[in-house]
Design a protein around this motif. Structure first.
Motif, PDB file in Angstrom:
ATOM      1  N   VAL A   1      14.263   4.059  -7.902  1.00 41.80           N
ATOM      2  CA  VAL A   1      15.211   2.983  -7.590  1.00 41.80           C
ATOM      3  C   VAL A   1      15.909   2.509  -8.862  1.00 41.80           C
ATOM      4  O   VAL A   1      17.140   2.362  -8.891  1.00 41.80           O
ATOM      5  CB  VAL A   1      14.501   1.806  -6.878  1.00 41.80           C
ATOM      6  N   ASP A   2      15.154   2.273  -9.913  1.00 42.47           N
ATOM      7  CA  ASP A   2      15.753   1.839 -11.187  1.00 42.47           C
ATOM      8  C   ASP A   2      16.731   2.875 -11.731  1.00 42.47           C
ATOM      9  O   ASP A   2      17.814   2.537 -12.205  1.00 42.47           O
ATOM     10  CB  ASP A   2      14.672   1.551 -12.232  1.00 42.47           C
ATOM     11  N   TYR A   3      16.348   4.135 -11.644  1.00 43.91           N
ATOM     12  CA  TYR A   3      17.218   5.205 -12.125  1.00 43.91           C
ATOM     13  C   TYR A   3      18.509   5.253 -11.310  1.00 43.91           C
ATOM     14  O   TYR A   3      19.601   5.316 -11.863  1.00 43.91           O
ATOM     15  CB  TYR A   3      16.487   6.551 -12.049  1.00 43.91           C
ATOM     16  N   LEU A   4      18.378   5.215 -10.004  1.00 40.80           N
ATOM     17  CA  LEU A   4      19.548   5.250  -9.128  1.00 40.80           C
ATOM     18  C   LEU A   4      20.460   4.055  -9.392  1.00 40.80           C
ATOM     19  O   LEU A   4      21.677   4.192  -9.508  1.00 40.80           O
ATOM     20  CB  LEU A   4      19.117   5.264  -7.663  1.00 40.80           C
TER      21      LEU A   4
ATOM     22  N   SER B   1       0.819  -1.211   0.000  1.00 43.64           N
ATOM     23  CA  SER B   1       0.000   0.000   0.000  1.00 43.64           C
ATOM     24  C   SER B   1       0.854   1.264   0.000  1.00 43.64           C
ATOM     25  O   SER B   1       0.373   2.341  -0.316  1.00 43.64           O
ATOM     26  CB  SER B   1      -0.943   0.008   1.204  1.00 43.64           C
ATOM     27  N   ARG B   2       2.136   1.125   0.322  1.00 44.25           N
ATOM     28  CA  ARG B   2       3.031   2.284   0.374  1.00 44.25           C
ATOM     29  C   ARG B   2       3.902   2.421  -0.878  1.00 44.25           C
ATOM     30  O   ARG B   2       4.574   3.433  -1.056  1.00 44.25           O
ATOM     31  CB  ARG B   2       3.931   2.180   1.599  1.00 44.25           C
ATOM     32  N   VAL B   3       3.908   1.428  -1.749  1.00 41.76           N
ATOM     33  CA  VAL B   3       4.765   1.444  -2.934  1.00 41.76           C
ATOM     34  C   VAL B   3       4.032   2.110  -4.090  1.00 41.76           C
ATOM     35  O   VAL B   3       2.889   1.781  -4.388  1.00 41.76           O
ATOM     36  CB  VAL B   3       5.179   0.008  -3.330  1.00 41.76           C
ATOM     37  N   ARG B   4       4.711   3.036  -4.710  1.00 49.55           N
ATOM     38  CA  ARG B   4       4.164   3.736  -5.877  1.00 49.55           C
ATOM     39  C   ARG B   4       5.100   3.529  -7.063  1.00 49.55           C
ATOM     40  O   ARG B   4       6.295   3.306  -6.903  1.00 49.55           O
ATOM     41  CB  ARG B   4       4.028   5.243  -5.596  1.00 49.55           C
ATOM     42  N   ARG B   5       4.560   3.635  -8.248  1.00 49.01           N
ATOM     43  CA  ARG B   5       5.353   3.461  -9.471  1.00 49.01           C
ATOM     44  C   ARG B   5       6.558   4.387  -9.461  1.00 49.01           C
ATOM     45  O   ARG B   5       7.663   3.999  -9.818  1.00 49.01           O
ATOM     46  CB  ARG B   5       4.510   3.731 -10.708  1.00 49.01           C
TER      47      ARG B   5
END
Length: 104
Positions: A73-76, A63-67
């Motif tokens: 994360v992917d960018y980092l 419920s706390r994870v957003r696209r």
């Protein structure tokens, strides 16, 4: 646990967490009766296995994870791999300290 591996005993995971069927299965969008069938040996679809892994093994609150969070994360990870690894180690160390703290 790698993605989509067979989860042999979801009942054992649920019991280890001290949850009843309704709570355990409800967190991954499965009814209590559906979860009971999976615990009795019915094969789980891959998406259900993956949700079970994320929620109950990796302990991710979906419920706390957003696209946008995942995109960051992917960018980092792709543009600053050293920073990503450093942050990952720092978080792991923090979790270990919390687990070792009295009253945890």
């Amino acid at each position: 646990m790698p993605n989509f591996t067979k989860i042999n005993n979801p009942r054992e995971i649920r019991r280890r967490l001290g949850l009843n069927q309704q709570t355990f299965w409800g967190r991954v969008g499965v009814t209590q009766s559906g979860g009971s069938r999976y615990e009795s040996g019915r094969e789980m679809p891959k998406p259900v296995r993956e949700l079970l892994r994320l929620v109950h093994i990796e302990q991710i609150d979906l419920s706390r994870v957003r696209r946008n969070d995942l995109e960051v994360v992917d960018y980092l990870r792709s543009t600053h791999p050293d920073l990503y690894k450093s942050l990952k180690k720092a978080i792991s160390a923090q979790h270990q300290q919390e687990a070792a703290a009295p009253g945890y």
